[in-house]
Design an enzyme around this catalytic site. Sequence first.
Site, mmCIF file in Angstrom:
data_model
loop_
_atom_site.group_PDB
_atom_site.id
_atom_site.type_symbol
_atom_site.label_atom_id
_atom_site.label_comp_id
_atom_site.label_asym_id
_atom_site.label_seq_id
_atom_site.Cartn_x
_atom_site.Cartn_y
_atom_site.Cartn_z
ATOM 1 N N GLU A 104 0.809 -1.222 0.000
ATOM 2 C CA GLU A 104 0.000 0.000 0.000
ATOM 3 C C GLU A 104 0.844 1.276 0.000
ATOM 4 O O GLU A 104 0.756 2.117 0.888
ATOM 5 C CB GLU A 104 -0.966 -0.026 1.187
ATOM 6 N N GLU A 153 -4.478 -9.933 0.034
ATOM 7 C CA GLU A 153 -5.292 -9.861 1.243
ATOM 8 C C GLU A 153 -6.737 -10.108 0.832
ATOM 9 O O GLU A 153 -7.216 -9.547 -0.161
ATOM 10 C CB GLU A 153 -5.180 -8.493 1.929
#
Length: 1003
Positions: A447, A513
């Site tokens: 991220e 994820e």
Amino acid sequence: MTFDASRIADPRYVSEGRLGAHSDHRWFRDAGEADAGASGYEQSLNGRWKIHYANNAGATIPGFEAVDTDVSGWDDIPVPAHIQLHGYDRPQYVNVQYPWDGREQIEPGEVPERFNPVASYVKTFTLDRPLEVGERLSVTFHGVESAIALWLNGRYIGYATDSFTPSEFDLTDALQDGENRLAAQVFKWTAASWIEDQDFYRFSGIFRDVTLYRRPAAHVEDVHVRTVLDDDFAGAEIIVATQLAGDGSVSVRLEGVGSLEDRGDGVFGIRIDAPRLWSPEDPALYNLMIEVTDAAGSVVEVIPQRVGIRRFAIENGVLTLNGVRVVFNGVNRHEFGLNGRVVGREQTDADLRALKQVGVNAVRTSHYPNSSAFYELADTYGLMVIDEMNLESHGLWDRIRELDRPVDESVPGDKPEWLPALQDRAASMFHRDRNHPSIVIWSLGNESFGGTNLRDVADWFRGVDDRPVHYEGVHWDPRYPETTDITSQMYTTAANVEAYLAENRDKPFILCEYAHAMGNSFGAVDEYVELAYREPLFQGGFIWDFADQAIELTDRYGETFLGYGGDCGESPHDGDFCGNGIFFADHSPTPKLQEVAYLYQGMRIRIGATSFEVDNRLLTTSTSAYRCVVTLAREGVVLREEVIETDVAAQTTGEVALPFGAPDGPGEYTVDVTFRLPAATSWGPEGHRVAGEQTVWTVDGPPAVITRAPAPELIRGTHNIGVRGDGFSTLFSTLYGGMASYRFGQSVDGGRELLASMPKPNFWHAPTANERGWGGPFEDGQWLLASRYARVQNSMTSTRVRQDDESVTVSYRYELPTQPATAVEVDYRVDGAGRVEVTQTLQLVDGLPDLPEFGMLLAVDADFHRLRVYGEGPEESYIDRRGGARLDVYERDVRTELTPYLRPQEAGSRTGVRWAEITDRRGAGIRVDSAGGMEFSALPWTPFEIENAEHHTELPPIHRTVLRPALMRRGVGGDDSWGARTLPEYRLPRSGELVFRFSFQGI
């Protein structure tokens, strides 16, 4: 060389005086030491250190590192440890937010000045023996958060950033005879903290081992092991490159095979025919021994090295292990326990064994390199690892994504000042970890948007290694798609993954994820797993995440509880968003693990009338490697159990005959097929279940002969309706509109009162984390009002009573405070044996929000806390999380039925319940049943009490047992916890008529 603390705000100031990264091999003085695992070249500095705490650099003690500075009055602190867990500063949990956001006006690279904790450490040591001629001494800090400056005997040694890879410094030239004084200054926040914005608790301090290492005059500084397999896997070559420092020579031997050929320049090789390949199912490891002799011909160093032979690659467009397409049944794992990120080898060992036991075959080290012990154990147990660099700048990425700021504001982005830190972190991780066969993919971090810096680091990895490179951020910044070899996304729904792959087939696809397991969650995950075996390019995903991050705290009344964001008085914080684990914070299993084990099992089994089909999804292992047990039972009683032989090869489907057919007698039967370990392994005991399935057989027969009790007596009072029979009596209030009493048993006063309060229709449960995430309480709040404040208008005249030859029925119509308005009718039909059949009928009106559930609240005395239930278990189950549940009879204690998720919420329910008995210690109580099956929970608190508590210690003292039979509860959901709703097929209808029937009776 001196240390300038002002430089910590320079992102280019990555290290100073630090030794180069190298493999994490250990070296010993001889083979005996190597076998024992205790090296004479190592001396631990773990233990008590002196510490001085300062709120910022300006409050530190100038010259503290000098040998004559008196530190006797300083506090003691254990190492390894986080200072925030020992009385300094405070733990702070934030997810995306930077911990200083809104506190100090700083820009990327700058550091907070008013509050930036600095811990000054001092440790004295004496070598266990003097250095020999030519030996050198170094110290390694295996994990320091977030930067360390180091002195020895007052002399500045160096500085290092990157919290999660080793920082090693040569001490030799500053060493003195006898006692030596090591001084370290650890900064909580530096420029590097801008790229360490992971979703975790923010700590600082020396949190991994500190070790002194001796290097003999001839020393192998680095070992690089590579294995090259033939195309047909018939043979393999092991190539070992060594980097020798000093005068000496190196020889290498492979146990059971022979000596490796010396190919010059420190490179050795050997060919092996018919090698045993490393895989999650057979993590075969060869033992390599490297021997170093000095110039005099004496052995000075022995290095054991385990080697796994395997090939992981992208072949024919998909990720393969040893030529076979893989599906990642994976988990993300923060290195976190009750001591924060201080996680020892013993705990790591237990963690990985627990993951193996539930079918996990892969781990992503989110979002930083773990300790070396993790990789050693992953090699041993057989877990494929995505090794991830220490990188996340999510808080800055949010500026671009949420505030529409320019792309060039991203960090590290295209900014040249951030490239050295990335290059350093990549090299540190790679050189330390590259010899572990468990590592199959390198990850650039998490991220942090995109840019040329990440692209260049990806190219560097490809230049030094053949493992694929992963980075999810390309999904958000597609300017440089070549950054990643794998298409990776987070929390994309299964339907959207399938839709994406219908149009994009250039790379293998994973969800790095998915299935955000926050609180009572993990619903409908089967959709992802089944897609992974149906769609070749979708190769599985990694559950978020392994265990809750929580801190053990004590409240004002001395009660211990697990705290989350805000509980330490910190701000900003992100509340209980740290509670996403399939394990609790103490690493004990959550009920979600029941579903994980079912979905991640290596075999999918379908049971028919005379046989069962096995789809063997394992990579290499036949079903014959396991003990297959077939069990026939009826309501918890085992009638037959047979062990049968099976032999369904890996990656094939086969049919196996059942050893018995349906019984003759009428009734409901369960048939279980399980595959179990025939003997103990390194990770599981003998008999451990590795796969299983259940089906239910219903055998019809002539209707049972029912002896009916005489019709009950009806007593019409002014304010109450009484219904009485042999051994029971009930009272229905026309004044208050409901069932006011149910007494059961023979006594002069009509038996023992079983009701603790008036039963009420119920449409509410304490919101789950996922429901709070998508705003369920806001949307559904009127169902809370309906559950608490429904009314029977004009109940004295509207209460209806009907009598027939067998029973009396009392009916109420409850108006509900909803917009638009609606009503629910409740019929209580009481027969002569005291059985009360309840029928609830709800008229749904267009415009009403989703129902969280539809059922009844029925409270009894707290003495009734023994639960015996015939339903799906053994753990809680929900309509979208019941694949791993099995129909059986289970016994529980109501007082422990509320699952201890970090924040109290809906929990403890079961699907497919035929009947439940709630009794006291003598066996007296109440039985609830439903012919069509129901969802059922028995808890010590109402949904409203549970919802009001932010921690379990805030729940009130137990005064009752609350029974909640229900037609259905909304599924728990699980795609994510910030917007994803429960899938439509797992919600209650929004129109039409809902009817729920159940019965209860005293026992």
